[in-house]
Write a protein that holds these residues in place. Structure first.
Motif, PDB file in Angstrom:
ATOM      1  N   VAL A 254       0.836  -1.208   0.000  1.00 31.89           N
ATOM      2  CA  VAL A 254       0.000   0.000   0.000  1.00 31.89           C
ATOM      3  C   VAL A 254       0.868   1.254   0.000  1.00 31.89           C
ATOM      4  O   VAL A 254       0.605   2.223  -0.730  1.00 31.89           O
ATOM      5  N   SER A 255       1.933   1.237   0.799  1.00 29.59           N
ATOM      6  CA  SER A 255       2.828   2.396   0.850  1.00 29.59           C
ATOM      7  C   SER A 255       3.565   2.590  -0.467  1.00 29.59           C
ATOM      8  O   SER A 255       3.827   3.722  -0.883  1.00 29.59           O
ATOM      9  N   SER A 256       3.908   1.474  -1.145  1.00 35.39           N
ATOM     10  CA  SER A 256       4.552   1.591  -2.451  1.00 35.39           C
ATOM     11  C   SER A 256       3.624   2.278  -3.449  1.00 35.39           C
ATOM     12  O   SER A 256       4.066   3.129  -4.232  1.00 35.39           O
ATOM     13  N   VAL A 257       2.353   1.917  -3.420  1.00 38.18           N
ATOM     14  CA  VAL A 257       1.389   2.559  -4.319  1.00 38.18           C
ATOM     15  C   VAL A 257       1.260   4.049  -3.995  1.00 38.18           C
ATOM     16  O   VAL A 257       1.173   4.894  -4.891  1.00 38.18           O
ATOM     17  N   LEU A 258       1.274   4.379  -2.700  1.00 38.57           N
ATOM     18  CA  LEU A 258       1.165   5.786  -2.311  1.00 38.57           C
ATOM     19  C   LEU A 258       2.362   6.604  -2.795  1.00 38.57           C
ATOM     20  O   LEU A 258       2.198   7.697  -3.341  1.00 38.57           O
ATOM     21  N   LEU A 259       3.559   6.063  -2.599  1.00 39.12           N
ATOM     22  CA  LEU A 259       4.763   6.832  -2.889  1.00 39.12           C
ATOM     23  C   LEU A 259       5.174   6.770  -4.351  1.00 39.12           C
ATOM     24  O   LEU A 259       5.922   7.626  -4.819  1.00 39.12           O
ATOM     25  N   ILE A 260       4.710   5.738  -5.065  1.00 40.66           N
ATOM     26  CA  ILE A 260       5.165   5.557  -6.439  1.00 40.66           C
ATOM     27  C   ILE A 260       4.477   6.550  -7.380  1.00 40.66           C
ATOM     28  O   ILE A 260       4.883   6.706  -8.538  1.00 40.66           O
ATOM     29  N   ARG A 261       3.449   7.235  -6.860  1.00 39.53           N
ATOM     30  CA  ARG A 261       2.728   8.182  -7.727  1.00 39.53           C
ATOM     31  C   ARG A 261       3.639   9.287  -8.248  1.00 39.53           C
ATOM     32  O   ARG A 261       3.492   9.742  -9.382  1.00 39.53           O
ATOM     33  N   MET A 262       4.605   9.693  -7.430  1.00 41.97           N
ATOM     34  CA  MET A 262       5.463  10.804  -7.829  1.00 41.97           C
ATOM     35  C   MET A 262       6.424  10.419  -8.945  1.00 41.97           C
ATOM     36  O   MET A 262       7.057  11.286  -9.539  1.00 41.97           O
ATOM     37  N   SER A 263       6.550   9.129  -9.241  1.00 39.17           N
ATOM     38  CA  SER A 263       7.414   8.693 -10.342  1.00 39.17           C
ATOM     39  C   SER A 263       6.630   8.424 -11.620  1.00 39.17           C
ATOM     40  O   SER A 263       7.187   7.901 -12.584  1.00 39.17           O
ATOM     41  N   THR A 273      -4.762   8.698  -7.621  1.00 33.75           N
ATOM     42  CA  THR A 273      -5.243   9.642  -6.629  1.00 33.75           C
ATOM     43  C   THR A 273      -6.755   9.558  -6.490  1.00 33.75           C
ATOM     44  O   THR A 273      -7.309   9.672  -5.383  1.00 33.75           O
ATOM     45  N   GLU A 274      -7.461   9.370  -7.609  1.00 37.46           N
ATOM     46  CA  GLU A 274      -8.921   9.236  -7.538  1.00 37.46           C
ATOM     47  C   GLU A 274      -9.337   8.002  -6.764  1.00 37.46           C
ATOM     48  O   GLU A 274     -10.363   8.007  -6.073  1.00 37.46           O
ATOM     49  N   VAL A 275      -8.565   6.928  -6.866  1.00 36.67           N
ATOM     50  CA  VAL A 275      -8.882   5.695  -6.134  1.00 36.67           C
ATOM     51  C   VAL A 275      -8.586   5.844  -4.649  1.00 36.67           C
ATOM     52  O   VAL A 275      -9.372   5.453  -3.782  1.00 36.67           O
ATOM     53  N   LEU A 276      -7.416   6.392  -4.336  1.00 36.84           N
ATOM     54  CA  LEU A 276      -6.968   6.449  -2.947  1.00 36.84           C
ATOM     55  C   LEU A 276      -7.508   7.639  -2.186  1.00 36.84           C
ATOM     56  O   LEU A 276      -7.519   7.635  -0.942  1.00 36.84           O
ATOM     57  N   GLY A 277      -7.912   8.664  -2.877  1.00 37.17           N
ATOM     58  CA  GLY A 277      -8.336   9.875  -2.197  1.00 37.17           C
ATOM     59  C   GLY A 277      -7.187  10.861  -2.115  1.00 37.17           C
ATOM     60  O   GLY A 277      -6.071  10.609  -2.547  1.00 37.17           O
ATOM     61  N   GLU A 278      -7.472  12.022  -1.529  1.00 37.79           N
ATOM     62  CA  GLU A 278      -6.465  13.083  -1.475  1.00 37.79           C
ATOM     63  C   GLU A 278      -5.522  12.846  -0.287  1.00 37.79           C
ATOM     64  O   GLU A 278      -5.601  13.492   0.740  1.00 37.79           O
ATOM     65  N   LEU A 279      -4.647  11.877  -0.442  1.00 35.66           N
ATOM     66  CA  LEU A 279      -3.661  11.599   0.605  1.00 35.66           C
ATOM     67  C   LEU A 279      -2.395  12.378   0.309  1.00 35.66           C
ATOM     68  O   LEU A 279      -1.824  12.198  -0.746  1.00 35.66           O
TER      69      LEU A 279
END
Length: 279
Positions: A254-263, A273-279
């Motif tokens: 889950v953390s990989s999905v959160l942090l991998i967005r910036m790459s 972001t639409e799936v996870l929400g505005e984290l």
């Protein structure tokens, strides 16, 4: 609400991101130190032979002193069998002083043996370290070793750049709009002035880079956790350890999905972001 995806993932992500930060910090230091030839000290065969000679001399001294102790014990045992209890006042004093002197000598020799055994352990560990360094030097001269050496420099520079940009983003409260690959390609194209499809190639290169990061990070996680679990596991705690490993892997993913967005490029980042929400 409390049971929404955003709330749950935000709480799970706290532990997972902390774990990723610890592993990333360890990997950022350990990987270049392991593979880059810059950190290898110069070890020759003469150094190894000299250290091995010192180790053999120390072992010979240990054997010699242990032999002296054994001979002294045998002599004392035979003397005790041959001579009965001493008679008279002067005989008792003589036996007491002789045994005290003998025991003192044996205790001193035993202390020397203990010190030499500790020295031999240190020399053995240093010899093994020199052999490992010599093997790393030989490995660094191969094609694969040169390849890993290049990757060590590349990812060291990439790591320093990420630390620098993350510090700026935290201080100025910025959110990156462009992934590093797209930004790097744009700078290169503008600097060299060549015709290049930035959007097309940035997607593929970002996808490959993200895949490499995910695979290597999960592999590093499993290797680190395996070493840790081997050290603490037993027949009674195996089920608990497997459950803990599953929990950690879930939080790590889950953390990989959160942090991998910036790459990722902006359009794919928006989908996550639409799936996870505005984290």
């Amino acid at each position: 609400g409390i049971l929404s995806i955003e709330q749950l993932i935000s709480r799970v992500g706290v532990i997972g991101v902390t774990l990723m930060a610890l592993l990333s910090g360890f990997g950022a230091v350990n990987c270049p130190y392991t593979y880059m030839s810059y950190f290898l000290r110069n070890v020759t065969d003469a150094d190894i032979l000299a250290l091995e000679r010192r180790l053999l001399q120390t072992m010979d001294m240990i054997v010699s002193k242990k032999k002296r102790i054994a001979v002294a014990h045998r002599t004392m045992f035979q003397r005790g069998e041959v001579h009965n209890k001493p008679t008279g006042f002067w005989g008792m004093i003589k036996s007491v002083t002789a045994s005290a002197a003998g025991s003192e000598n044996l205790s001193l020799i035993q202390q020397e043996v203990d010190a030499l055994e500790e020295l031999s352990r240190q020399l053995f560990l240093e010899t093994a370290d020199l052999h490992a360094t010599k093997e790393r030097i030989e490995y660094s001269k191969t094609f694969q070793g040169k390849y890993f050496n290049f990757l060590g420099y590349f990812f060291s520079i990439y790591c320093v750049w990420k630390i620098f940009m993350a510090t700026i983003n935290i201080v100025f409260d910025r959110v990156g709009k462009t992934d590093p690959v797209t930004r790097g390609i744009e700078i290169t194209v503008n600097y060299l002035g060549i015709q290049f499809d930035v959007k097309f190639w940035s997607q593929h290169i970002s996808f490959i880079l993200v895949g490499i990061i995910i695979v290597t990070s999960i592999r590093g996680l499993l290797i680190t956790l395996t070493k840790f679990f081997y050290a603490i596991s037993s027949s009674k705690s195996s089920n608990v350890i497997v459950l803990l490993l599953a929990q950690i892997m879930g939080m790590y993913f889950v953390s990989s999905v959160l942090l991998i967005r910036m790459s990722m490029p902006l359009e794919y980042r928006t989908i996550i972001t639409e799936v996870l929400g505005e984290l």
